[in-house]
Design a protein around this motif. Structure first.
Motif, PDB file in Angstrom:
ATOM      1  N   TRP A  95       0.676  -1.022  -0.116  1.00  0.00           N
ATOM      2  CA  TRP A  95       0.029   0.006   0.028  1.00  0.00           C
ATOM      3  C   TRP A  95       0.745   1.334  -0.003  1.00  0.00           C
ATOM      4  O   TRP A  95       0.448   2.310   0.633  1.00  0.00           O
ATOM      5  CB  TRP A  95      -0.822   0.014   1.254  1.00  0.00           C
ATOM      6  N   SER A  96       1.934   1.072  -0.757  1.00  0.00           N
ATOM      7  CA  SER A  96       2.789   2.396  -0.764  1.00  0.00           C
ATOM      8  C   SER A  96       2.365   3.427  -1.371  1.00  0.00           C
ATOM      9  O   SER A  96       1.558   3.359  -2.356  1.00  0.00           O
ATOM     10  CB  SER A  96       4.054   1.939  -1.528  1.00  0.00           C
ATOM     11  N   THR A  97       2.636   4.934  -0.849  1.00  0.00           N
ATOM     12  CA  THR A  97       2.471   5.882  -1.550  1.00  0.00           C
ATOM     13  C   THR A  97       3.581   6.766  -2.080  1.00  0.00           C
ATOM     14  O   THR A  97       3.584   7.957  -2.482  1.00  0.00           O
ATOM     15  CB  THR A  97       1.579   7.082  -0.528  1.00  0.00           C
ATOM     16  N   ASN A  98       4.709   6.067  -1.930  1.00  0.00           N
ATOM     17  CA  ASN A  98       6.059   6.495  -2.129  1.00  0.00           C
ATOM     18  C   ASN A  98       6.531   6.345  -3.724  1.00  0.00           C
ATOM     19  O   ASN A  98       6.048   5.370  -4.319  1.00  0.00           O
ATOM     20  CB  ASN A  98       7.291   5.881  -1.560  1.00  0.00           C
ATOM     21  N   ASP A  99       7.245   7.251  -4.087  1.00  0.00           N
ATOM     22  CA  ASP A  99       8.133   7.147  -5.326  1.00  0.00           C
ATOM     23  C   ASP A  99       8.866   5.843  -5.290  1.00  0.00           C
ATOM     24  O   ASP A  99       9.317   5.641  -4.291  1.00  0.00           O
ATOM     25  CB  ASP A  99       8.961   8.443  -5.589  1.00  0.00           C
ATOM     26  N   ALA A 100       8.872   5.053  -6.423  1.00  0.00           N
ATOM     27  CA  ALA A 100       9.530   3.832  -6.487  1.00  0.00           C
ATOM     28  C   ALA A 100       8.804   2.627  -5.678  1.00  0.00           C
ATOM     29  O   ALA A 100       9.533   1.622  -5.535  1.00  0.00           O
ATOM     30  CB  ALA A 100      11.015   3.919  -6.020  1.00  0.00           C
ATOM     31  N   GLY A 101       7.674   2.834  -5.254  1.00  0.00           N
ATOM     32  CA  GLY A 101       6.899   1.675  -4.658  1.00  0.00           C
ATOM     33  C   GLY A 101       6.513   0.634  -5.687  1.00  0.00           C
ATOM     34  O   GLY A 101       6.477   0.949  -6.987  1.00  0.00           O
ATOM     35  N   LYS A 102       7.012  -0.743  -5.591  1.00  0.00           N
ATOM     36  CA  LYS A 102       7.063  -1.543  -6.340  1.00  0.00           C
ATOM     37  C   LYS A 102       5.542  -1.858  -6.746  1.00  0.00           C
ATOM     38  O   LYS A 102       4.618  -2.090  -5.919  1.00  0.00           O
ATOM     39  CB  LYS A 102       7.829  -2.842  -5.741  1.00  0.00           C
ATOM     40  N   ILE A 103       5.457  -2.275  -8.101  1.00  0.00           N
ATOM     41  CA  ILE A 103       4.225  -3.151  -8.604  1.00  0.00           C
ATOM     42  C   ILE A 103       4.553  -4.737  -8.654  1.00  0.00           C
ATOM     43  O   ILE A 103       5.477  -5.024  -8.895  1.00  0.00           O
ATOM     44  CB  ILE A 103       3.908  -2.568  -9.886  1.00  0.00           C
ATOM     45  N   GLN A 104       3.507  -5.250  -7.993  1.00  0.00           N
ATOM     46  CA  GLN A 104       3.707  -6.823  -7.915  1.00  0.00           C
ATOM     47  C   GLN A 104       2.230  -7.221  -8.350  1.00  0.00           C
ATOM     48  O   GLN A 104       1.286  -6.804  -8.685  1.00  0.00           O
ATOM     49  CB  GLN A 104       3.886  -7.090  -6.501  1.00  0.00           C
ATOM     50  N   GLN A 105       2.304  -8.544  -8.413  1.00  0.00           N
ATOM     51  CA  GLN A 105       1.032  -9.288  -8.662  1.00  0.00           C
ATOM     52  C   GLN A 105       0.350  -9.928  -7.091  1.00  0.00           C
ATOM     53  O   GLN A 105       1.418 -10.280  -6.286  1.00  0.00           O
ATOM     54  CB  GLN A 105       1.092 -10.432  -9.396  1.00  0.00           C
ATOM     55  N   TRP A 106      -0.800 -10.012  -6.683  1.00  0.00           N
ATOM     56  CA  TRP A 106      -1.071 -10.499  -5.548  1.00  0.00           C
ATOM     57  C   TRP A 106      -2.757 -10.924  -5.712  1.00  0.00           C
ATOM     58  O   TRP A 106      -3.264 -10.454  -6.784  1.00  0.00           O
ATOM     59  CB  TRP A 106      -1.326  -9.377  -4.482  1.00  0.00           C
ATOM     60  N   SER A 107      -3.081 -11.687  -4.929  1.00  0.00           N
ATOM     61  CA  SER A 107      -4.477 -12.383  -4.968  1.00  0.00           C
ATOM     62  C   SER A 107      -5.489 -10.997  -4.981  1.00  0.00           C
ATOM     63  O   SER A 107      -5.344 -10.169  -4.228  1.00  0.00           O
ATOM     64  CB  SER A 107      -4.681 -13.092  -3.964  1.00  0.00           C
ATOM     65  N   CYS A 108      -6.223 -11.143  -6.104  1.00  0.00           N
ATOM     66  CA  CYS A 108      -7.333 -10.202  -6.154  1.00  0.00           C
ATOM     67  C   CYS A 108      -8.281  -9.688  -4.854  1.00  0.00           C
ATOM     68  O   CYS A 108      -8.824 -10.844  -4.467  1.00  0.00           O
ATOM     69  CB  CYS A 108      -8.154 -10.332  -7.391  1.00  0.00           C
ATOM     70  N   SER A 109      -8.248  -8.674  -4.349  1.00  0.00           N
ATOM     71  CA  SER A 109      -9.016  -8.543  -3.377  1.00  0.00           C
ATOM     72  C   SER A 109     -10.030  -7.391  -3.716  1.00  0.00           C
ATOM     73  O   SER A 109     -10.837  -7.339  -2.724  1.00  0.00           O
ATOM     74  CB  SER A 109      -7.937  -7.941  -2.311  1.00  0.00           C
ATOM     75  N   GLY A 110      -9.962  -6.722  -4.598  1.00  0.00           N
ATOM     76  CA  GLY A 110     -10.693  -5.460  -4.880  1.00  0.00           C
ATOM     77  C   GLY A 110     -10.040  -4.181  -4.066  1.00  0.00           C
ATOM     78  O   GLY A 110     -11.002  -3.251  -4.006  1.00  0.00           O
ATOM     79  N   GLY A 111      -9.139  -4.255  -3.444  1.00  0.00           N
ATOM     80  CA  GLY A 111      -8.671  -3.176  -2.669  1.00  0.00           C
ATOM     81  C   GLY A 111      -8.107  -1.945  -3.540  1.00  0.00           C
ATOM     82  O   GLY A 111      -8.039  -2.052  -4.798  1.00  0.00           O
ATOM     83  N   GLN A 112      -7.937  -0.910  -2.876  1.00  0.00           N
ATOM     84  CA  GLN A 112      -7.710   0.393  -3.702  1.00  0.00           C
ATOM     85  C   GLN A 112      -6.532   0.430  -4.295  1.00  0.00           C
ATOM     86  O   GLN A 112      -6.282   1.014  -5.372  1.00  0.00           O
ATOM     87  CB  GLN A 112      -8.127   1.476  -2.718  1.00  0.00           C
ATOM     88  N   ASN A 113      -5.534  -0.326  -3.977  1.00  0.00           N
ATOM     89  CA  ASN A 113      -4.226  -0.529  -4.296  1.00  0.00           C
ATOM     90  C   ASN A 113      -4.123  -1.486  -5.445  1.00  0.00           C
ATOM     91  O   ASN A 113      -2.906  -1.624  -6.217  1.00  0.00           O
ATOM     92  CB  ASN A 113      -3.194  -0.952  -3.436  1.00  0.00           C
ATOM     93  N   GLN A 114      -5.253  -2.024  -5.870  1.00  0.00           N
ATOM     94  CA  GLN A 114      -5.464  -2.821  -7.091  1.00  0.00           C
ATOM     95  C   GLN A 114      -6.314  -2.174  -7.994  1.00  0.00           C
ATOM     96  O   GLN A 114      -6.715  -2.772  -9.200  1.00  0.00           O
ATOM     97  CB  GLN A 114      -5.881  -4.248  -6.590  1.00  0.00           C
ATOM     98  N   LEU A 115      -6.654  -0.744  -7.949  1.00  0.00           N
ATOM     99  CA  LEU A 115      -7.358  -0.339  -8.975  1.00  0.00           C
ATOM    100  C   LEU A 115      -6.561   0.765  -9.772  1.00  0.00           C
ATOM    101  O   LEU A 115      -5.546   1.619  -9.130  1.00  0.00           O
ATOM    102  CB  LEU A 115      -8.537   0.531  -8.087  1.00  0.00           C
ATOM    103  N   TRP A 116      -6.589   0.808 -11.009  1.00  0.00           N
ATOM    104  CA  TRP A 116      -6.036   1.563 -12.059  1.00  0.00           C
ATOM    105  C   TRP A 116      -6.697   2.618 -12.782  1.00  0.00           C
ATOM    106  O   TRP A 116      -7.846   2.267 -13.006  1.00  0.00           O
ATOM    107  CB  TRP A 116      -5.062   0.828 -12.649  1.00  0.00           C
ATOM    108  N   ARG A 117      -6.321   3.723 -13.076  1.00  0.00           N
ATOM    109  CA  ARG A 117      -6.756   4.613 -14.017  1.00  0.00           C
ATOM    110  C   ARG A 117      -5.928   4.909 -15.257  1.00  0.00           C
ATOM    111  O   ARG A 117      -4.790   4.754 -15.308  1.00  0.00           O
ATOM    112  CB  ARG A 117      -7.088   5.809 -13.539  1.00  0.00           C
ATOM    113  N   LEU A 118      -6.749   4.830 -16.319  1.00  0.00           N
ATOM    114  CA  LEU A 118      -6.009   4.897 -17.457  1.00  0.00           C
ATOM    115  C   LEU A 118      -6.435   6.211 -18.419  1.00  0.00           C
ATOM    116  O   LEU A 118      -7.756   6.330 -18.732  1.00  0.00           O
ATOM    117  CB  LEU A 118      -6.519   3.614 -18.393  1.00  0.00           C
TER     118      LEU A 118
END
Length: 471
Positions: free
Chosen positions: A445-468
């Motif tokens: 749940w990082s808000t920092n620059d260089a926070g890593k993107i990973q894969q994780w079991s889908c939870s519907g959490g805000q850290n798994q939502l993306w805007r294009l």
């Protein structure tokens, strides 16, 4: 529409103080670009910046209100804030994140630039704003007594012609008073004179509000649609050379959400849904509304709140439903941002090497933050970073939680295929890998620059939502 002197749209002088084609955002359908009150910069209003609106509400386009004459032929009305300081930085950050900005001139009160400036003076003011912000979209909100001044049309048209010569891609819209019968006579004159002068008009935007017609048996959504249908016939008469689809795409529609100046008129959530459906079906080019700062719950003053919202950005989300087509995301190049942190998906160090980490980073507009999506069949997309020429990839085709998301030579495997499913918020997407059936996730749940993107079991959490946002 309003400016610093007024707190709401209006169509009559008595109520004044009592207001290039844009590159589409991520989806087919209208650009949704609500008006942003530039006098909110530095205030306690919410949102008081475009990036706040983007991060909190998923806003990807906005119309900045307003530019009018200040002292003589100078810029006032609020929009001058974006020429310097934190407001200028805000616009730059919003655009770097893929946001679209329309610069709007005019409104309900004050002296228009057309009345205060020479042709050269007005060109210089607008050109300075275009160069400073990087925007290539301008709007003329012509209403009230000044809409009846035909003498201003000539200067406005000459200025637009000069700007379109300098910026051939320049988007130009006219925002004009409407009734359910379409444009009023002054609006028709303004559009006809622009065409006769050789102005390339991108959008004719109806102010579907403040009718003062006493007809409350018809919903505000139905009135907005009636106005659009009437405008279709009016524009066909002015532009007989255009196809039906081109005429619809030339239309914008801008209600005043919630309670209008005529307080018996209320544009409700059901009206927004009705208008969004109509806009998608007909292919309207623009939806807007007055105003982002009013798209909030609470309050007791309709100048500052809609007085009908049940949650923040409710009308933005409802009108954005006009945008996603049933088939999902279109092929193209996008900026992708985390709905949680507001930061952009980025290739670390703008690397071109296999194995380079995909991370989040402050949006900066570089090639490291661009990704070309291609539907490879069955709704599975390949994501290529054009800067590296390599694909987004799950390292070693892992199916484990926490597996690294990287770039790697395009190899056509399922480790490089992703689906996009709309989140509960219609401005967001869940991104799932085909091989692992796991979701792209901001680690810890990082808000920092260089926070890593990973894969994780889908939870519907805000850290798994993306805007294009399509570029």
């Amino acid at each position: 529409m309003k400016n610093t002197a007024c707190k709401h749209f209006t169509r009559t002088l008595a109520a004044i103080c009592a207001a290039a084609a844009l590159v589409p955002a991520a989806f087919a359908g209208p650009t949704v670009a609500p008006y942003f009150e530039t006098w909110a910069y530095g205030s306690s209003q919410n949102p008081n910046s475009l990036m706040t609106a983007r991060n909190q509400g998923g806003v990807t386009a906005a119309t900045l209100a307003f530019g009018i004459a200040g002292n003589g032929c100078s810029l006032g009305g609020g929009i001058e804030a974006v020429l310097a300081g934190s407001a200028k930085t805000d616009v730059a950050n919003f655009r770097a994140a893929g946001g679209k900005v329309i610069l709007s001139f005019g409104g309900a009160s004050g002296t228009y630039l057309e009345a205060a400036c020479s042709d050269d003076g007005m060109v210089n003011i607008i050109d300075n704003l275009l160069r400073s912000t990087g925007s290539r979209a301008i709007d003329f909100d012509v209403e009230g007594g000044q809409s009846g001044n035909a003498g201003l049309d000539g200067r406005r048209n000459r200025v637009i012609q000069r700007l379109q010569t300098a910026y051939p891609e320049l988007y130009v819209s006219f925002t004009l008073a409407a009734t359910p019968g379409g444009l009023e006579s002054n609006g028709l004159r303004i559009v006809r004179s622009a065409k006769a002068a050789g102005v390339k008009v991108s959008i004719v935007n109806l102010m579907t509000m403040d009718y003062y017609d006493g007809n409350n048996s018809q919903s505000m959504g139905a009135k907005a649609i009636a106005a659009a249908n009437s405008l279709f016939g009016q524009l066909k008469g002015i532009y007989p050379e255009l196809s039906d689809s081109q005429i619809w795409a030339m239309q914008g529609n801008t209600p005043m959400i919630g309670v209008n100046d005529d307080q018996s008129e209320v544009f409700r959530q059901s009206d927004a849904s009705q208008l969004a459906t109509f806009a998608q079906q007909k292919g309207l080019g623009l939806l807007a509304y007055w105003a982002l700062q009013r798209d909030m719950p609470g309050g007791n003053d309709y100048n500052n709140f809609s007085l009908v919202n049940t949650k923040p950005y409710e009308f933005y989300q409802l009108l954005s439903q006009s945008s996603p087509p049933p088939s999902g995301i279109q092929d193209g190049t996008y900026v992708i941002t985390s709905a949680y942190s507001g930061k952009c998906v980025d290739v670390a160090g703008a690397s071109t090497a296999n194995g380079a980490q995909v991370q989040q980073y402050q949006c900066n507009g570089t090639g490291a933050q661009r990704f070309t999506l291609t539907n490879m069949g069955g709704g599975w997309y390949r994501l290529i970073n054009p800067n590296a020429g390599k694909a987004v990839d799950i390292a070693a085709a892992s199916t484990a939680d926490g597996a690294k998301v990287q770039i790697y030579t395009d190899n056509g495997t399922n480790a490089q295929r992703f689906s996009f499913t709309q989140g509960n918020d219609p401005t967001t997407w869940v991104v799932r890998n085909q091989a692992s059936s796991k979701c792209l996730d901001v680690a810890d749940w990082s808000t920092n620059d260089a926070g890593k993107i990973q894969q994780w079991s889908c939870s519907g959490g805000q850290n798994q939502l993306w805007r294009l946002t399509k570029q």
